[in-house]
Design an enzyme around this catalytic site. Structure first.
Site, PDB file in Angstrom:
ATOM      1  N   ASN A  92      -1.548   6.859  -3.793  1.00  0.00           N
ATOM      2  CA  ASN A  92      -1.903   7.451  -2.499  1.00  0.00           C
ATOM      3  C   ASN A  92      -0.710   8.150  -1.887  1.00  0.00           C
ATOM      4  OD1 ASN A  92      -0.774   6.193   0.221  1.00  0.00           O
ATOM      5  ND2 ASN A  92      -0.868   4.517  -1.298  1.00  0.00           N
ATOM      6  N   GLY A 136      -2.468  -1.436  -7.015  1.00  0.00           N
ATOM      7  CA  GLY A 136      -3.491  -1.949  -7.922  1.00  0.00           C
ATOM      8  C   GLY A 136      -2.870  -2.741  -9.062  1.00  0.00           C
ATOM      9  N   LEU A 155       1.142   8.430   6.470  1.00  0.00           N
ATOM     10  CA  LEU A 155       1.229   7.735   7.752  1.00  0.00           C
ATOM     11  C   LEU A 155       0.269   8.283   8.809  1.00  0.00           C
ATOM     12  CD1 LEU A 155       5.045   7.132   7.884  1.00  0.00           C
ATOM     13  CD2 LEU A 155       3.385   5.417   8.580  1.00  0.00           C
ATOM     14  N   CYS A 188       7.498   2.469   3.260  1.00  0.00           N
ATOM     15  CA  CYS A 188       6.520   3.501   2.905  1.00  0.00           C
ATOM     16  C   CYS A 188       7.166   4.494   1.941  1.00  0.00           C
ATOM     17  CB  CYS A 188       6.026   4.230   4.153  1.00  0.00           C
ATOM     18  SG  CYS A 188       4.948   5.611   3.711  1.00  0.00           S
ATOM     19  N   GLY A 219      -0.095  -6.917  -4.052  1.00  0.00           N
ATOM     20  CA  GLY A 219       0.098  -6.030  -5.202  1.00  0.00           C
ATOM     21  C   GLY A 219      -0.869  -6.405  -6.307  1.00  0.00           C
TER      22      GLY A 219
HETATM   23  O1  RRO Z   1       0.579   6.245   4.767  1.00  0.00           O
HETATM   24  C1  RRO Z   1       0.982   6.175   3.592  1.00  0.00           C
HETATM   25  O2  RRO Z   1       1.019   7.163   2.837  1.00  0.00           O
HETATM   26  C2  RRO Z   1       1.456   4.901   3.029  1.00  0.00           C
HETATM   27  C3  RRO Z   1       2.200   3.965   3.732  1.00  0.00           C
HETATM   28 BR1  RRO Z   1       2.574   4.142   5.546  1.00  0.00          BR
HETATM   29  C4  RRO Z   1       2.716   2.820   3.066  1.00  0.00           C
HETATM   30  O3  RRO Z   1       3.408   1.964   3.619  1.00  0.00           O
HETATM   31  N1  RRO Z   1       2.442   2.703   1.747  1.00  0.00           N
HETATM   32  C5  RRO Z   1       1.713   3.606   1.073  1.00  0.00           C
HETATM   33  O4  RRO Z   1       1.493   3.446  -0.135  1.00  0.00           O
HETATM   34  N2  RRO Z   1       1.208   4.705   1.732  1.00  0.00           N
END
Ligand code: RRO
Length: 299
Positions: free
Chosen positions: A69, A220, A73, A132, A246
């Site tokens: 992903n 995953g 944020l 993040c 996790g």
């Molecule tokens: O928002 C994101 O893209 C995101 C966050 Br804040 C995070 O802490 N971990 C992640 O995999 N995506």
């Protein structure tokens, strides 16, 4: 687990299963499909001072071992959260605990966020998201890779709130032990291990990234071995409660994290495939383990 629940910062959890940050919005969004009040609790989407629109689509992509992903944020910002989301949490979550995930560009932003939220009702504590992988602050290097930065954020927030502070760490710090020690020295009440791992998926014919932002965070099953390792080694280094996250797809995986030393676990990626997955993990944990089957059990 006793009938009174599991001791945890902010009050006992009725069971050890929480929804992970970024996978359940602010609770309300999933409340028609997930039985939130049957869970230990949830962690909200990370909140920033100002609203953020997030990254270009596609923001998620699947692969055999999990998903990647780059949401970037996306969130409505702290004032909208106070106005539009906290009242729902306050009136709808009684038994399930709620932790607000906070994210910022710098130490000052974390401090201002915690200070603005501290007097609100309806939640038990904060989870400081220091890990993040999709935030371009600090040249894309999360705070959680640097023990000095971790201690500075946690100590700064500790100075403005007496609420429980969970600190969410990265799976890939160069010096994991120093990061755990830094979070504890700064005043953490618990550690959440781990956030997603930086990664990239490419279209095999065009070479184009499968995410609009290019790289992203892998979660995953592919992450489970690393998550378990980070929990087990942290258990050696600190007495703080640990929250394992996790690649948990079922109660067997949850049990592994608990045996590695976690007090609680978080379910993330599973919820996208099976929104009631976390409820199923709770139900599975209630059943006695089947030791006679476990030697051959591939989990
Ligand atoms: O928002 C994101 O893209 C995101 C966050 Br804040 C995070 O802490 N971990 C992640 O995999 N995506």
């Amino acid at each position: 687990m006793t009938s009174a629940g599991i001791p945890f910062p902010g009050g006992n959890l009725q069971n050890p299963v929480l929804l992970a940050a970024g996978t359940c919005g602010f609770g309300r969004e999933v409340s028609e499909v997930v039985e939130l009040e049957a869970l230990g609790g949830l962690v909200t989407k990370s909140i920033t001072l100002e609203p953020r629109v997030g990254n270009p689509a596609p923001r998620v992509a699947e692969f055999t071992g999990g998903m990647i992903n780059s949401i970037g944020l996306a969130n409505p910002g702290v004032e909208a959260v106070k106005r539009e989301y906290l009242p729902w949490i306050q009136s709808n979550l009684r038994r399930a605990r709620c932790f607000l995930s906070l994210a910022g560009h710098d130490v000052d932003e974390y401090i201002r966020l915690a200070a603005r939220l501290d007097d609100e009702d309806g939640f038990q504590g904060f989870e400081l998201n220091l890990s993040c992988p999709n935030d371009q602050s600090r040249d894309g290097a999360p705070f959680a890779l640097d023990p000095v930065a971790v201690e500075a954020v946690v100590r700064g927030v500790r100075g403005v709130t007496s609420r429980p502070l969970l600190v969410k760490l990265a799976p890939n710090p160069p010096a994991p032990r120093e990061v755990v020690a830094a979070a504890e020295a700064g005043g953490a009440d618990a550690l959440t291990l781990v956030n997603t791992l930086p990664g990239l998926l490419l279209d095999p014919y065009t070479g184009a990234p499968r995410l609009g932002a290019g790289r992203g965070g892998v979660s995953g099953p592919a992450l489970r071995g690393l998550g378990l390792l980070r929990v087990q080694e942290a258990r050696e280094w600190t007495t703080l409660p640990l929250v394992g996250v996790g690649g948990i797809l079922n109660h067997h995986h949850a049990r592994s994290y608990l045996l590695a030393g976690a007090t609680a676990i978080q379910v993330g990626t599973l919820s996208f495939a099976d929104p009631r997955g976390a409820n199923r993990v709770v139900e599975g944990l209630r059943r006695p383990p089947l030791p006679s089957l476990s030697p051959g059990l591939k989990t």
